[in-house]
Design an enzyme around this catalytic site. Sequence first.
Site, PDB file in Angstrom:
ATOM      1  N   LYS A  42      35.278  25.882  47.277  1.00  0.00           N
ATOM      2  CA  LYS A  42      36.200  25.829  46.138  1.00  0.00           C
ATOM      3  C   LYS A  42      37.334  24.855  46.439  1.00  0.00           C
ATOM      4  CE  LYS A  42      35.175  30.583  44.788  1.00  0.00           C
ATOM      5  NZ  LYS A  42      35.503  32.001  44.882  1.00  0.00           N
ATOM      6  N   GLN A  44      39.706  36.394  46.355  1.00  0.00           N
ATOM      7  CA  GLN A  44      38.280  36.413  46.693  1.00  0.00           C
ATOM      8  C   GLN A  44      37.819  37.846  46.947  1.00  0.00           C
ATOM      9  OE1 GLN A  44      36.223  33.747  46.583  1.00  0.00           O
ATOM     10  NE2 GLN A  44      34.459  34.951  47.213  1.00  0.00           N
ATOM     11  N   ASP A  50      39.723  33.913  37.251  1.00  0.00           N
ATOM     12  CA  ASP A  50      38.421  34.588  37.200  1.00  0.00           C
ATOM     13  C   ASP A  50      38.196  35.313  35.869  1.00  0.00           C
ATOM     14  OD1 ASP A  50      36.862  34.373  39.613  1.00  0.00           O
ATOM     15  OD2 ASP A  50      38.387  35.545  40.656  1.00  0.00           O
TER      16      ASP A  50
HETATM   17  N1  GUN Z   1      33.092  37.029  45.045  1.00  0.00           N
HETATM   18  C1  GUN Z   1      31.857  36.687  44.611  1.00  0.00           C
HETATM   19  N2  GUN Z   1      31.925  36.049  43.424  1.00  0.00           N
HETATM   20  C2  GUN Z   1      33.244  35.985  43.099  1.00  0.00           C
HETATM   21  C3  GUN Z   1      33.950  35.435  41.994  1.00  0.00           C
HETATM   22  O1  GUN Z   1      33.377  34.879  41.035  1.00  0.00           O
HETATM   23  N3  GUN Z   1      35.305  35.570  42.027  1.00  0.00           N
HETATM   24  C4  GUN Z   1      35.939  36.189  43.049  1.00  0.00           C
HETATM   25  N4  GUN Z   1      37.259  36.281  42.980  1.00  0.00           N
HETATM   26  N5  GUN Z   1      35.318  36.703  44.099  1.00  0.00           N
HETATM   27  C5  GUN Z   1      33.969  36.593  44.123  1.00  0.00           C
END
Ligand code: GUN
Length: 278
Positions: free
Chosen positions: A49, A93, A116
């Site tokens: 990311k 996360q 998100d």
């Molecule tokens: N862990 C796995 N997929 C995601 C996601 O799309 N967002 C977040 N914040 N954590 C994750």
Amino acid sequence: MTVILDGKKLRDKILEELKTRLEKYTLKPTLVVILVGDNPASRIYVNNKKKTAENLGINSIVINYPSDVSEQVLLDKINELNTDKNVTAILVQLPLPEHIDKFRVINAISPKKDVDGFTPENSGRLFTGEAPYVYPCTPKGIIRLLEEYNIPLEGRHAVIVGRSNIVGKPLAQMLLNRNATVTICHSHTQNLPEITKTADILVSAVGGKIIGINMIKSNCVVIDVGIFKDENGKTRGDVDFASIAPLTSYITPVPGGVGPMTIAMLMSNTVELFEKNL
Ligand code: GUN
């Protein structure tokens, strides 16, 4: 003939468009990612990311806490980021360690910075039909991929295996909003193959070898969200690709399908929140 849904190619196109879109601003978005502990998969995702964001000219800050960090420290940090005018997007996360209440932490994020789309305000808006500030990244990426290949959704039966807040539940709502008929299956579902065999569009978001050749209808569309390393260390998805792909009309590969789309949609959400905040 089977068409492979190429998430990498579409990701690259979307990232190019975002880069151009950002060039016209002197200000840049700032995405802050909170990572707790040292889960190797999470670390890889977060690094990806960060790298992708930086290539687009998005400021990207990763705050890494040890796995025994207290919930209060996270809440205090999120409150500080909520009020910091330079911060336009916040991502925590997941998963978080057991001693932390993930709902309290997610709920603390300002909905306008919730990249998100996981806060109650954004998920509530999604479920009532009012537009959220942004849509969750993985479901949004799946819909974008289906649209890119002109795969119709209206009136078709979409079966989703997996009911997580990250994928299954929001995706179900987004498909319903496009007039698909949606069934969600999960670990307690009885006669799973009987249900998956009725799918025009089958989405598996489980993270284990689950979808075999006896579970699909020929010419269906298969979206594989699962990604894990098998016993031989090979990256694979929920679907037995080699045997199933020839029977489908469209299928996502793993890797190279849904994963790159999730990252592209995170960048897209970061830009959208930034523009709404200008
Ligand atoms: N862990 C796995 N997929 C995601 C996601 O799309 N967002 C977040 N914040 N954590 C994750």
